[in-house]
Design a protein around this motif. Structure first.
Motif, PDB file in Angstrom:
ATOM      1  N   PRO A 150       0.744  -1.262  -0.108  1.00 34.28           N
ATOM      2  CA  PRO A 150      -0.014   0.040   0.036  1.00 34.28           C
ATOM      3  C   PRO A 150       0.862   1.300  -0.112  1.00 34.28           C
ATOM      4  O   PRO A 150       0.203   2.281   0.206  1.00 34.28           O
ATOM      5  N   THR A 176      -7.804  -4.282   0.652  1.00 33.10           N
ATOM      6  CA  THR A 176      -7.275  -3.357   1.768  1.00 33.10           C
ATOM      7  C   THR A 176      -5.957  -2.555   1.362  1.00 33.10           C
ATOM      8  O   THR A 176      -5.558  -1.472   1.467  1.00 33.10           O
ATOM      9  N   ASP A 180      -5.594   1.460   1.478  1.00 32.38           N
ATOM     10  CA  ASP A 180      -4.666   1.933   2.329  1.00 32.38           C
ATOM     11  C   ASP A 180      -3.881   2.841   1.730  1.00 32.38           C
ATOM     12  O   ASP A 180      -3.071   3.662   1.872  1.00 32.38           O
ATOM     13  N   ARG A 183      -5.644   6.165   0.848  1.00 34.76           N
ATOM     14  CA  ARG A 183      -5.707   6.910   1.975  1.00 34.76           C
ATOM     15  C   ARG A 183      -4.350   7.478   2.129  1.00 34.76           C
ATOM     16  O   ARG A 183      -4.167   8.818   2.710  1.00 34.76           O
TER      17      ARG A 183
END
Length: 226
Positions: A150, A176, A180, A183
């Motif tokens: 990520p 995820t 991630d 974000r």
């Protein structure tokens, strides 16, 4: 007031295409060839989206880097062979509605499309060629040139290449790692429910159960950002 140009960044495996069959089969081949126990299917599905060296290190943490490199090589040879036999479009078919969605979005003057994937440059090129999508994405970020998800490097590069601010971009993915990464780069997130990680684990700003819901989700994200 003119609306800003906006960028939609897509993950590939598990978001646009269903490639899990060849991924799992190639992992089995690589581990069998190296003579070590094959990971459980759930573990293999769980690393889809990571760059291959990182994925191998997670699947076989007891092995050294040379062994991980050998597993990566075995995986690549198997994946290339499977794709050559079936063709990219059959080996990694588009999820239902994906082509219509991409064509509709790409026809809009206010949107740019991009991808950020754990695939290699060669792997992405073959996939896009197989589906006739070579000109669809203005920015294409691949594992060859960035740290694995990520880490936000792919997003930063996509924003710079497209000339779009973080507030005018969104990441669409199924893992995820995608969420991630987005974000960390400060952009909006949309998770798809048909992918390889449970939707409840994504913690996305919005979830999609069908591509037809995407325009409304995009509007919700960018209206909130204004």
């Amino acid at each position: 007031m003119t609306a800003p140009l906006r960028l939609i960044i897509f993950d590939v495996d598990g978001t646009l295409v269903d490639s899990q069959g060849d991924i799992v089969a190639s992992m089995h081949h690589a581990f069998d060839e190296f003579g070590v126990p094959v990971p459980e299917r759930a573990a293999i599905i769980g690393i889809i989206g990571l760059s291959l060296p990182v994925a191998m290190a997670r699947l076989a943490p007891e092995l050294d880097s040379a062994a991980h490199d050998a597993l990566v090589d075995g995986y690549k040879r198997s994946y290339l062979s499977l794709r050559a036999k079936a063709g990219a479009a059959q080996s990694s078919p588009l999820f239902p509605g994906t082509r219509d969605m991409l064509e509709a979005l790409s026809a809009r003057d206010d949107l740019l499309l991009g991808v950020a994937t754990g695939k290699s440059r060669r792997g992405l090129d073959k996939l896009l060629e197989g589906h006739g999508l070579q000109t669809m994405f203005v920015t294409q970020q691949v594992a060859d040139f960035h740290p694995s998800k990520p880490h936000p490097a792919m997003i930063h590069a996509a924003l710079a290449e497209a000339g779009v601010d973080a507030g005018d971009a969104v990441m669409i993915g199924d893992t995820t790692y995608d969420m991630d990464m987005a974000r960390a780069a400060g952009i909006g997130t949309i998770g798809v429910e048909w992918g390889y990680h449970p939707a409840a684990d994504l913690r996305a700003d919005h979830l999609l159960s069908d591509w037809t819901d995407l325009p409304a989700r995009l509007s919700a994200i960018w209206e909130k950002a204004q």
